[in-house]
Scaffold this motif. Structure first.
Motif, PDB file in Angstrom:
ATOM      1  N   ALA A 135       0.849  -1.202   0.000  1.00  0.00           N
ATOM      2  CA  ALA A 135       0.000   0.000   0.000  1.00  0.00           C
ATOM      3  C   ALA A 135       0.882   1.249   0.000  1.00  0.00           C
ATOM      4  O   ALA A 135       0.610   2.220  -0.723  1.00  0.00           O
ATOM      5  CB  ALA A 135      -0.925  -0.019   1.220  1.00  0.00           C
ATOM      6  N   ALA A 136       1.966   1.231   0.787  1.00  0.00           N
ATOM      7  CA  ALA A 136       2.892   2.386   0.817  1.00  0.00           C
ATOM      8  C   ALA A 136       3.529   2.560  -0.561  1.00  0.00           C
ATOM      9  O   ALA A 136       3.715   3.690  -1.040  1.00  0.00           O
ATOM     10  CB  ALA A 136       3.963   2.165   1.883  1.00  0.00           C
ATOM     11  N   ALA A 137       3.838   1.445  -1.205  1.00  0.00           N
ATOM     12  CA  ALA A 137       4.473   1.499  -2.531  1.00  0.00           C
ATOM     13  C   ALA A 137       3.516   2.106  -3.549  1.00  0.00           C
ATOM     14  O   ALA A 137       3.911   2.929  -4.388  1.00  0.00           O
ATOM     15  CB  ALA A 137       4.879   0.091  -2.970  1.00  0.00           C
ATOM     16  N   LEU A 138       2.242   1.738  -3.464  1.00  0.00           N
ATOM     17  CA  LEU A 138       1.274   2.226  -4.453  1.00  0.00           C
ATOM     18  C   LEU A 138       0.980   3.719  -4.298  1.00  0.00           C
ATOM     19  O   LEU A 138       0.568   4.373  -5.253  1.00  0.00           O
ATOM     20  CB  LEU A 138      -0.018   1.410  -4.352  1.00  0.00           C
ATOM     21  N   LYS A 139       1.217   4.241  -3.097  1.00  0.00           N
ATOM     22  CA  LYS A 139       0.963   5.677  -2.857  1.00  0.00           C
ATOM     23  C   LYS A 139       2.054   6.546  -3.468  1.00  0.00           C
ATOM     24  O   LYS A 139       1.859   7.726  -3.723  1.00  0.00           O
ATOM     25  CB  LYS A 139       0.926   5.937  -1.344  1.00  0.00           C
TER      26      LYS A 139
END
Ligand SMILES: C[S@@+](CC[C@H](N)C(=O)[O-])C[C@H]1O[C@@H](n2cnc3c(N)ncnc32)[C@H](O)[C@@H]1O
Length: 407
Positions: free
Chosen positions: A209-213
């Motif tokens: 999720a952090a990567a997709l942000k």
């Protein structure tokens, strides 16, 4: 950049280790470390006794411990860096080796990334490589000693202007100012290696999720991660170094290919990719040549691509040995000329090796439970020649293939 920004209060249990580390960085500590640079670990007791005559016992133990860690770190960082850097036992174990970290940093730099939030920086294996690629790094770790060691490493390698180390929980970090995010979750707990990606710290789902942000991101994962755990948004890359698979990385954002699988071989940097999972390759009889794909190619499920390139087939639908009747050369495979094919039988193999005067036998196996050392012992090898035996299955049947590496 502000290099010291400790936001997490240190755990009291950590104090003695942090004090010992601080003592190592005094002139006296550095002098001890320099003296221990080339010491033989077998003489550690004698070295300890000698050094305790002129230095405090606690400092000597800390220096001996650090000297041991530096020796272990040479395999990952090379002697030149390892003997300037500092480590913790977990830090050296979990750090990314320089070759792999530099490859990743080069991919980011090649896409114009100028700043990275390195979430879970450990002792700084990745942060240092990113900085050496000219990228400025916010390096975050919640363990106070680990963060101090990362900071010391940035200074030791003259990269402190590019690396800001922050002691904090990564879930509290605002990553919006950065061009990219890199996450390397802890995959070891109190009971050793963790296999469930949701038990990583932080869990893989949080990291994804952090990567997709972020505009771009990379997420380091175990090479054996189940393919189902990889979301369709990521390009997945398996990286080997010197023929051994070291890790897998998921890439997100512009410049990467969502859904694609890639195998990269270091030190050459040769890289093979397919846009999506490939159809199952054909299976057929053993031909004149056998090709053993690099482990990264196997993990990335790209064996079918090799089969197509060499106009070959698999020897068995469940085994990653490729065979063909034509000679094929590629960085992604080791090739062998096959001279004999026999049903698995130790006595027959022994007779054949004696007849061929084989004194040196390389044993390779896929799909066989036989222990190579045990097999070599039972063969009672003698003679001037060498050979390679593959213990495997061909069309489901336990089989021995004998051959020689192609030049
Ligand atoms: C695999 S190591 C990182 C290794 C690093 N990439 C290197 O090459 O040296 C993982 C690190 O994550 C840290 N960590 C785990 N959970 C964390 C969290 N929630 N916040 C910050 N750091 C965390 C651990 O303390 C550990 O040092």
């Amino acid at each position: 950049m502000d290099r010291v920004n400790a936001t997490t209060p240190s755990a009291p249990a950590d104090e003695p280790a942090r004090a010992a580390f601080a003592a190592l960085r005094t002139p006296e500590g550095e002098q001890l470390l320099a003296e221990l640079r080339d010491h033989d670990p077998a003489d550690e007791l004698a070295a300890a006794t000698r050094l305790r005559r002129t230095h405090p016992a606690e400092l000597v133990s800390a220096a001996l411990g650090q000297a041991r860690l530096r020796q272990r770190a040479v395999a990952k960082f090379g002697a030149e860096d390892a003997y300037r850097m500092y480590f913790t036992p977990n830090g050296v174990e979990q750090a990314t080796r320089t070759s792999v970290a530099a490859h990743r940093a080069a991919r980011f730099a090649g896409l114009g990334v100028r700043s990275v939030a390195d979430l879970c920086c450990g002792i700084g294996g990745d942060a240092l490589a990113l900085a050496r690629a000219g990228i400025s790094v916010l390096a975050v770790d919640r363990d106070p000693l680990t963060a101090e060691v990362a900071r010391a490493n940035a200074e030791a390698l003259g990269l402190e202007d590019l690396i800001e180390v922050r002691c904090a929980d990564v879930t509290e970090i605002d990553t919006s100012p950065y061009d990219a995010v890199f996450v390397d979750p802890a995959r070891r707990g109190g009971r050793g290696r963790i296999f469930d990606p949701e038990a990583y710290s932080p869990p893989l789902s949080w990291a994804a999720a952090a990567a997709l942000k972020a505009p771009r991101a990379a997420l380091k994962i175990a090479p054996g991660v189940p393919h189902e755990a990889i979301g369709p948004e990521a390009e997945a890359e398996w990286i080997s170094d010197g023929g051994d698979v070291k890790e897998a990385v998921l890439w997100y954002g512009e410049g990467f290919a969502p859904g694609a699988f890639r195998a990269t071989l270091l030190p050459s940097g040769a890289t093979l990719t397919a846009p999506a999972p490939l159809p199952a390759p054909p299976v057929g009889p053993v031909g004149r040549y056998l090709y053993e794909p690099d482990g990264a190619v196997i993990r990335a499920h790209l064996v079918a691509d090799i089969v197509e390139r060499c106009g070959g087939r698999l020897v068995d639908e469940t085994i990653a040995y490729v065979t063909s009747d034509t000679r094929y050369s590629s960085p992604y495979v080791s090739g062998y000329g096959i001279t004999d094919r026999l049903p698995f039988n130790m006595k027959k193999l022994k007779a054949l090796l004696r007849e061929r005067e084989v004194g040196v036998l390389t044993v390779k196996k896929r799909g066989s439970a036989v222990e190579p050392e045990e097999l070599r012992r039972r063969m009672k090898l003698s003679g001037p020649h060498s050979a390679t035996v593959f213990l495997t299955r061909v069309a489901g049947a336990p089989t021995m293939l004998i051959g020689h590496p192609l030049e």
